[in-house]
Write an enzyme that holds these catalytic residues in place. Structure first.
Site, PDB file in Angstrom:
ATOM      1  N   ASP A 263       0.840  -1.196   0.000  1.00 60.55           N
ATOM      2  CA  ASP A 263       0.000   0.000   0.000  1.00 60.55           C
ATOM      3  C   ASP A 263       0.879   1.251   0.000  1.00 60.55           C
ATOM      4  O   ASP A 263       1.967   1.244   0.571  1.00 60.55           O
ATOM      5  CB  ASP A 263      -0.902  -0.032   1.252  1.00 60.55           C
TER       6      ASP A 263
ATOM      7  N   HIS B 288       3.284   2.707  -8.892  1.00 56.34           N
ATOM      8  CA  HIS B 288       3.107   1.266  -9.143  1.00 56.34           C
ATOM      9  C   HIS B 288       4.367   0.692  -9.811  1.00 56.34           C
ATOM     10  O   HIS B 288       4.800  -0.409  -9.486  1.00 56.34           O
ATOM     11  CB  HIS B 288       1.886   1.019 -10.029  1.00 56.34           C
TER      12      HIS B 288
ATOM     13  N   LEU C 135      11.178 -21.108  -3.280  1.00 57.16           N
ATOM     14  CA  LEU C 135      10.089 -20.208  -2.864  1.00 57.16           C
ATOM     15  C   LEU C 135       8.875 -20.323  -3.787  1.00 57.16           C
ATOM     16  O   LEU C 135       9.023 -20.355  -5.013  1.00 57.16           O
ATOM     17  CB  LEU C 135      10.613 -18.758  -2.905  1.00 57.16           C
TER      18      LEU C 135
ATOM     19  N   SER D 257      -8.584  -5.222   4.741  1.00 61.15           N
ATOM     20  CA  SER D 257      -9.102  -4.878   3.409  1.00 61.15           C
ATOM     21  C   SER D 257      -9.480  -6.089   2.553  1.00 61.15           C
ATOM     22  O   SER D 257      -9.095  -6.174   1.384  1.00 61.15           O
ATOM     23  CB  SER D 257      -8.094  -4.010   2.649  1.00 61.15           C
TER      24      SER D 257
HETATM   25  C1  FPP Z   1      -1.548   0.014  -3.451  1.00 67.15           C
HETATM   26  O1  FPP Z   1      -1.129   1.344  -3.515  1.00 67.15           O
HETATM   27  C2  FPP Z   1      -1.009  -0.765  -4.570  1.00 67.15           C
HETATM   28  C3  FPP Z   1      -1.745  -1.420  -5.508  1.00 67.15           C
HETATM   29  C4  FPP Z   1      -3.222  -1.450  -5.486  1.00 67.15           C
HETATM   30  C5  FPP Z   1      -1.110  -2.133  -6.620  1.00 67.15           C
HETATM   31  C6  FPP Z   1       0.131  -2.896  -6.337  1.00 67.15           C
HETATM   32  C7  FPP Z   1       0.662  -3.419  -7.594  1.00 67.15           C
HETATM   33  C8  FPP Z   1       1.941  -3.402  -7.990  1.00 67.15           C
HETATM   34  C9  FPP Z   1       3.074  -2.944  -7.172  1.00 67.15           C
HETATM   35  C10 FPP Z   1       2.187  -3.873  -9.378  1.00 67.15           C
HETATM   36  C11 FPP Z   1       3.045  -5.035  -9.560  1.00 67.15           C
HETATM   37  C12 FPP Z   1       2.757  -6.225  -8.740  1.00 67.15           C
HETATM   38  C13 FPP Z   1       3.304  -7.427  -9.004  1.00 67.15           C
HETATM   39  C14 FPP Z   1       3.049  -8.552  -8.063  1.00 67.15           C
HETATM   40  C15 FPP Z   1       4.148  -7.690 -10.183  1.00 67.15           C
HETATM   41  P1  FPP Z   1      -2.237   2.461  -3.704  1.00 67.15           P
HETATM   42  O2  FPP Z   1      -2.363   2.752  -5.150  1.00 67.15           O
HETATM   43  O3  FPP Z   1      -3.487   2.052  -3.031  1.00 67.15           O
HETATM   44  O4  FPP Z   1      -1.565   3.679  -2.974  1.00 67.15           O
HETATM   45  P2  FPP Z   1      -2.289   4.847  -2.158  1.00 67.15           P
HETATM   46  O5  FPP Z   1      -2.984   4.210  -0.999  1.00 67.15           O
HETATM   47  O6  FPP Z   1      -1.159   5.711  -1.748  1.00 67.15           O
HETATM   48  O7  FPP Z   1      -3.248   5.507  -3.101  1.00 67.15           O
END
Ligand code: FPP
Length: 234
Positions: free
Chosen positions: A11, A28, A122, A178
């Protein structure tokens, strides 16, 4: 003690990007580097299962451009990481409601799962289009249809065959589950850190593992019972 299964709610990507005056997707992108760093460290530390909550059922409600960029990133990571999976003996799995993913992404996932199925180190699990309530509902329907006996419910969850998480890490200061693995986290230790996901790398992961090692897990028993059991097993 090293946890067998670590699950991570990544997050704070959006906030990380905003703080730098960039678009959310920039966060991301940087977040995928943390996925790689944590996977490498998990191999080094001897963790058996590492789960990432990459996209929830609720995330489909995000702006379309962000959803498609996340899906693109997912597909790209799966293709790019395949050689690293093979080099590091990593088995790849995806858990979630795959009927909502594109045929192309499903195809790439199937290929990566097939190619890495020979690996024995893993197991890296990406939760895609997943929600804990969805999982319990789909399991309940199949459990009832099969007339399965009590005590076997876990075999119908999307995570069947994967041990329940020992440690759940959530970054960015939020302290909630969540809709992640609701059933599976019954006895999981939770670790919350204010660090935003793109900044969560090896040393932050090591710190979480140290904190886990200092916890006493009782699974409903008393501390005295656990102390006796620990002495007997030494
Ligand atoms: C949460 O941050 C993050 C996500 C919903 C996406 C996570 C995905 C990746 C890192 C992409 C790659 C993943 C893999 C496994 C290859 P947010 O957008 O909710 O952040 P915020 O709370 O600051 O808005």
């Amino acid at each position: 003690m090293i946890p067998e299964h670590v699950a991570i709610i990544m997050d704070g990507n959006g906030r990380w990007a905003k703080m730098r005056g960039k678009e959310r997707v920039f966060g991301h992108h940087e977040g995928t580097e943390s996925v790689r760093a944590c996977s490498e460290y998990a191999v080094e530390a001897g963790i058996k299962y590492l789960s990432f909550f990459a996209f929830s059922e609720e995330n489909w409600n995000r702006p379309e451009a962000e959803v498609s960029e996340l899906m693109r990133l997912m597909a790209l990571s799966i293709l790019n990481e395949r050689p690293t999976f093979m080099k590091n003996n990593i088995r790849f799995r995806v858990v979630g409601n795959r009927s909502r993913l594109s045929d192309e992404l499903n195809h790439d996932i199937d290929e990566a799962v097939r190619v890495t199925s020979v690996n024995t180190g893993l197991t890296l699990i990406v939760f895609l289009s997943y929600s804990g309530k969805w999982d319990i509902e789909q399991a309940a329907a199949r459990f009832a249809a099969a007339g399965a006996p009590e005590g076997h419910f876990g075999e119908y969850l999307a995570t069947a065959g994967i041990p329940d998480p020992d440690l759940l890490i959530r970054t960015s200061g939020e302290q909630r589950i969540s809709n992640f693995m609701l059933w599976q986290c019954a006895y999981t230790e939770f670790y919350f850190t204010p660090v935003l996901w793109p900044d969560f790398r090896k040393s932050e992961f090591r710190q979480a593992l140290e904190e886990f090692a200092s916890r006493q897990r009782r699974f409903g028993k008393t501390g005295d019972q656990i102390n006796v059991e620990t002495k007997l097993s030494e």
